[in-house]
Design an enzyme around this catalytic site. Structure first.
Site, PDB file in Angstrom:
ATOM      1  N   THR A  17       0.855  -1.181   0.000  1.00 63.44           N
ATOM      2  CA  THR A  17       0.000   0.000   0.000  1.00 63.44           C
ATOM      3  C   THR A  17       0.896   1.238   0.000  1.00 63.44           C
ATOM      4  O   THR A  17       2.115   1.141   0.081  1.00 63.44           O
ATOM      5  CB  THR A  17      -0.890   0.037   1.254  1.00 63.44           C
ATOM      6  OG1 THR A  17      -0.089   0.380   2.400  1.00 63.44           O
ATOM      7  CG2 THR A  17      -1.553  -1.306   1.506  1.00 63.44           C
ATOM      8  N   LYS A  54       7.044   3.232   1.195  1.00 66.10           N
ATOM      9  CA  LYS A  54       8.284   3.850   1.667  1.00 66.10           C
ATOM     10  C   LYS A  54       8.079   4.829   2.820  1.00 66.10           C
ATOM     11  O   LYS A  54       9.033   5.482   3.275  1.00 66.10           O
ATOM     12  CB  LYS A  54       8.991   4.541   0.503  1.00 66.10           C
ATOM     13  CG  LYS A  54       8.214   5.677  -0.130  1.00 66.10           C
ATOM     14  CD  LYS A  54       8.959   6.265  -1.317  1.00 66.10           C
ATOM     15  CE  LYS A  54       8.992   5.341  -2.496  1.00 66.10           C
ATOM     16  NZ  LYS A  54       7.693   5.134  -3.153  1.00 66.10           N
ATOM     17  N   VAL A  77      13.071   2.231  -3.525  1.00 67.32           N
ATOM     18  CA  VAL A  77      13.880   3.005  -4.475  1.00 67.32           C
ATOM     19  C   VAL A  77      14.143   2.135  -5.705  1.00 67.32           C
ATOM     20  O   VAL A  77      14.677   1.046  -5.592  1.00 67.32           O
ATOM     21  CB  VAL A  77      15.229   3.421  -3.852  1.00 67.32           C
ATOM     22  CG1 VAL A  77      16.033   4.258  -4.853  1.00 67.32           C
ATOM     23  CG2 VAL A  77      15.022   4.200  -2.567  1.00 67.32           C
ATOM     24  N   LEU A 106      14.847  -2.644  -9.224  1.00 73.47           N
ATOM     25  CA  LEU A 106      16.303  -2.550  -9.368  1.00 73.47           C
ATOM     26  C   LEU A 106      16.996  -2.850  -8.035  1.00 73.47           C
ATOM     27  O   LEU A 106      16.552  -2.389  -6.985  1.00 73.47           O
ATOM     28  CB  LEU A 106      16.708  -1.143  -9.829  1.00 73.47           C
ATOM     29  CG  LEU A 106      16.215  -0.704 -11.213  1.00 73.47           C
ATOM     30  CD1 LEU A 106      16.654   0.736 -11.482  1.00 73.47           C
ATOM     31  CD2 LEU A 106      16.755  -1.636 -12.292  1.00 73.47           C
ATOM     32  N   GLY A 163      -0.146   4.365 -16.174  1.00 71.60           N
ATOM     33  CA  GLY A 163      -0.115   3.761 -14.841  1.00 71.60           C
ATOM     34  C   GLY A 163       1.148   4.046 -14.073  1.00 71.60           C
ATOM     35  O   GLY A 163       1.434   3.382 -13.072  1.00 71.60           O
ATOM     36  N   GLU A 179       0.926   7.827  -9.115  1.00 72.22           N
ATOM     37  CA  GLU A 179       0.000   7.457  -8.057  1.00 72.22           C
ATOM     38  C   GLU A 179      -1.392   7.953  -8.446  1.00 72.22           C
ATOM     39  O   GLU A 179      -1.528   8.814  -9.342  1.00 72.22           O
ATOM     40  CB  GLU A 179       0.431   8.105  -6.737  1.00 72.22           C
ATOM     41  CG  GLU A 179       1.794   7.663  -6.231  1.00 72.22           C
ATOM     42  CD  GLU A 179       1.799   6.224  -5.748  1.00 72.22           C
ATOM     43  OE1 GLU A 179       0.719   5.682  -5.453  1.00 72.22           O
ATOM     44  OE2 GLU A 179       2.891   5.626  -5.694  1.00 72.22           O
ATOM     45  N   LYS A 183      13.116   8.935  -1.423  1.00 73.09           N
ATOM     46  CA  LYS A 183      14.018   7.898  -1.956  1.00 73.09           C
ATOM     47  C   LYS A 183      15.485   8.243  -1.711  1.00 73.09           C
ATOM     48  O   LYS A 183      16.274   7.388  -1.303  1.00 73.09           O
ATOM     49  CB  LYS A 183      13.748   7.692  -3.440  1.00 73.09           C
ATOM     50  CG  LYS A 183      12.406   7.031  -3.742  1.00 73.09           C
ATOM     51  CD  LYS A 183      12.148   6.942  -5.237  1.00 73.09           C
ATOM     52  CE  LYS A 183      10.809   6.273  -5.533  1.00 73.09           C
ATOM     53  NZ  LYS A 183      10.536   6.191  -6.978  1.00 73.09           N
TER      54      LYS A 183
END
Length: 820
Positions: A555, A579, A609, A613, A664, A667, A682
């Site tokens: 979420t 995050k 982040v 990756l 997409g 947010e 981040k």
């Protein structure tokens, strides 16, 4: 000769008895001595009838009538002609005796152990005529003995002790009188004392009868034929993956039985061990299964033979400096408990002699404390010892195996498995034989402990991971699809059993311990999910107390992120694409990391982040290997990179924003991306992972849109966005005039004073710059370190989208699994 004991589950009705006869017929080549229990449930019914009669409750009539019906129906189904009539008459005579006892109890209102033995013995005594007649009718040469004429006991009603010498003499004479037979049948559990009164041998009495018969007759082996396939490595009701133990020693079997394995009771094994007669335990209903062989020379095994547990335990501890170097305290403690007939199950004492701890049944704690306080009253008064400490609600879990002393590291693996699942150990005991390692823990943790230990010790190629997923939208739903697609291959190639056992959205949650069927999870959540709050979901997750559990947060909710401390404190791992927590205050970040370490679990957030990756993973490995990160330059928003890669002469700013939304990448509220706050979080997370202390306010974020536009509703923002077109076109033109391109960049570095600084914002960069080579939603992170000083280490790839983000969450789950 072979001795076979059939338990109540093998004699529960005519169908089961027919299977018993089939087993005997299939193995007719060797003579058999068959010891029978009562028909399944008969002993219980007789005891309830006796208690009802004593209490004046007429329900005993119904209980006896039901027993009559069951036995007569079996006789009618199994037998023909005179055999059926003779057995029916014997059943009627036996139950007439039962009724006469119950009528006496009704008058006297007492139910002594003496009377109880006379009553319950009829269960076994009624099984024998049925089996004898059925086998005779099937062509067996059958001999019948009565245990009342063979087994001689003392007069300890309810737990009589067998006079083995006289019983052996009686049995040998009775067998000589019978002559050669295919099968001899006799009831177990019962005997007779010197006064001619009926006695019973107590718990496991029929097994003990068979064991004594086997030892007296020198049988090739004794077999216990029952409703389980053999001795198992753990209780299958708790550990569904428990395996049959092929072979084990008498001592191993006694240890496991003492610690809760109910297949057989330890006294049964003593006569067999003395005579060197193997015991085979197998299922009546699966004759193909070899079962478990218990003997003096089992296969060596690989260390631990099985794990078992007993509940209802308490610890009593004597502590005091006055004990050190003074003999006699242990003797006094055990004498006091012995005088009150309190059984000590486990003893542990530190080498400092400062404390002695014993485990006793919780039901005996008050009696034990009274005895100990009387004995040590004066010592407590003068301060030589402290008042006794008591801990209740405990269980003892035992690891058993003769070969454990040959295998180093078993204890370490066991304690590591318990520690990783947050299971607190109250006491440990191990004998010098190293056959048994006993661990005291809370009763509520027993099931999780058994599963964790079994997985570690018996399923080393299999690890079970339990996932509780909060958030099943775009990323969460994609993750479930990825798990469903990979689950079988992970199990086949890596022995990894990933089970999604919990799902929650903002309205309802679903919990299924065996795992939610992922092919139809949406419909199942709507159909079977319960309405409830996040707090309800977390509380139920903790109550399930599953091993190797992970809370997966997909979420963007601050409320969901607020439960991480509670989850980690329960030794449940956290994997988050959310995050908010990792970018919260430095204090909270440190707390979450510390909690994960303290509770031997993990807090992972790789996708905070760069989506999928391996950015955080790379930084973690650099730091762990002693490298030092001095500067980070990064494009950390796939959304903003898509936006500024698209924004140009052929695509206006508003159209570029709409394109990012349609793809997409943003947010639901695009201002979260356009404000730069997401990138701000981040770079803060990367700086912290690099080992620096920073707060969100330390990251400079000037913004590139008018502040007024960033307020109000989402709809209002979208309606007002065209007012920013002119300003953004001007910035684009200014950069283009210098031959530069706009990119949204995050930077971290140590300044000249060695202090960490960070900033995020639009920068105009030359076209050949690596950041201008990015396509679509790509992210890139450039790390300058001690080792990568001249040529930075670069991590680049897709940094947005449900597929890659879900993949990154999946990778974190796999990292967690690798530590289990």
């Amino acid at each position: 000769m072979e001795v076979i004991k059939f338990g109540g589950s093998s004699l529960v009705d005519a169908s089961a008895m027919t299977q018993v006869a089939d087993v005997l017929e299939a193995r007719k080549e060797v003579p058999k001595f068959v010891v029978l229990s009562a028909m399944g449930g008969a002993t219980d019914a007789l005891l309830r009838a006796g208690r009802s009669a004593r209490d004046g409750d007429p329900a005993w009539h119904t209980l006896v009538s039901d027993l009559r019906s069951r036995h007569l129906e079996a006789a009618s189904s199994l037998l023909d002609g005179d055999e059926a009539q003779n057995v029916a008459q014997e059943v009627e005579d036996g139950l007439a005796y039962v009724r006469s006892i119950c009528e006496g109890l009704q008058l006297l209102h007492e139910f002594s152990d003496h009377t109880k033995d006379a009553l319950v013995s009829m269960g076994e005594r009624l099984s024998v005529p049925l089996m004898h007649a059925m086998l005779s009718q099937r062509g067996f040469k059958v001999g019948r003995l009565s245990a009342l004429d063979v087994v001689v006991t003392d007069s300890q009603y309810g737990a009589a002790v067998v006079d083995r010498a006289r019983t052996a003499e009686n049995l040998r004479q009775a067998m000589a009188d019978l002559g050669p037979c295919d099968v001899v049948v006799m009831e177990g559990f019962v005997g007779r004392d010197d006064q001619g009164e009926v006695t019973t041998l107590g718990r496991g009495g029929s097994d003990l009868t068979a064991s004594l018969v086997a030892s007296i007759l020198g049988a090739s082996h004794m077999e216990k034929s029952t409703d389980v396939p053999g001795m198992l490595t753990a209780d299958p009701r708790v550990v569904p993956t428990a395996k049959i133990i092929d072979s084990m020693s008498y001592e191993e079997a006694m240890e496991l039985c003492h610690f809760g394995a109910k297949v057989i009771y330890p006294p049964t094994l003593i006569p067999l061990r003395e005579a060197g007669i193997p015991l085979v335990i197998r299922s009546t209903f699966n004759t193909e299964s070899p079962g478990t062989t218990i003997s003096s020379q089992p296969d060596p095994g690989s260390g631990v033979r099985g794990v078992s547990s007993i509940d209802g335990m308490a610890l009593v501890t004597l502590v005091g400096g006055g004990m050190v170097g003074i003999p006699g305290y242990s003797r006094r403690m055990f004498m006091a408990l012995s005088m009150r007939q309190v059984n000590v199950v486990l003893i542990t004492q530190g080498s400092s002699e400062h404390s002695i701890t014993v485990a006793v049944q919780e039901s005996e704690v008050d009696n034990a404390l009274e005895a100990l306080n009387d004995e040590f009253e004066s010592d407590i008064k003068v301060g030589k010892v402290e008042p006794f400490r008591v801990e209740r609600g405990l269980s003892i879990l035992a690891l058993v195996g003769d070969a454990m002393h040959h295998h180093t590291g078993l204890s370490g693996r066991a304690f590591d498995a318990l520690g990783k699942n947050g299971i607190n150990i109250y006491a440990i005991a191990q004998g010098s034989t190293e056959r048994n390692i006993s661990i005291v823990l809370q009763k509520k943790d027993v099931a999780k402990a058994l599963r964790a230990l079994h997985s570690t010790l018996f399923e080393r190629d299999t690890r079970r991971i339990h996932l509780f997923c909060a958030g099943v939208g775009n990323v969460g739903g994609t993750l479930l699809s990825q798990i469903a697609a990979a689950r079988q291959e992970l199990f086949d190639t890596r022995g990894l059993d990933i089970r999604v056992v919990g799902l929650a959205n903002s309205r309802r949650f679903l919990l299924q311990e065996e795992g939610v069927a992922l092919a139809d999870w949406k419909a199942t959540l709507e159909r079977e999910g319960a309405p409830g709050t996040l707090g309800d979901f977390v509380a139920r997750m903790k109550d399930m107390n599953l091993e190797n559990a992970v809370f997966v947060d997909n979420t963007a909710s601050a409320q969901v992120a607020s439960v991480y401390e509670e989850v980690l404190s329960a030794s449940i791992g956290v994997v988050a694409s959310n995050k908010i927590a990792a970018a919260d205050t430095q204090s909270r970040y440190d707390t979450l990391k510390g909690l994960a370490r303290a509770k031997s679990t993990q807090y992972r957030f790789e996708t905070n982040v760069g989506a999928g990756l391996p950015v955080i993973d790379t930084i973690e490995h650099l730091v762990q290997s002693g490298d030092r990160i001095h500067r980070i330059d990064a494009v950390l928003s796939g959304t903003l990179n898509f936006l500024f890669s698209t924004f140009g002469p052929e695509c206006g700013f508003v159209d570029a924003v709409q394109g990012a939304m349609d793809a997409g990448y943003t947010e639901p509220d695009p201002r979260i991306d356009l404000s730069g706050v997401d990138v701000q979080r981040k770079i803060l997370i990367l700086a912290r992972e690099a080992g620096y202390t920073m707060e969100m306010s330390d990251v400079d974020n000037p913004g590139f849109l008018p502040p007024a536009l960033m307020e109000g509703s989402v709809q209002g923002f979208l309606e007002g966005l065209p007012t920013a077109e002119e300003g953004m076109q001007a910035r684009l033109a200014e950069a283009a005039a210098k031959g530069l391109q706009l990119r949204y960049v995050a930077t971290f570095e140590r300044n000249a004073q060695g202090q960490p600084t960070a900033q995020v914002g639009l920068q105009a960069l030359p076209p050949e710059h690596p950041f201008c080579q990015l396509q679509g939603s790509d992210n890139v992170v450039m790390l300058k370190t001690d080792r990568y000083a001249d040529r930075p280490l670069i991590v680049q790839g897709a940094g947005a989208g449900a597929d890659v983000t879900a993949m990154g969450v999946f990778a974190d789950i796999m990292r967690f699994a690798a530590t289990r």
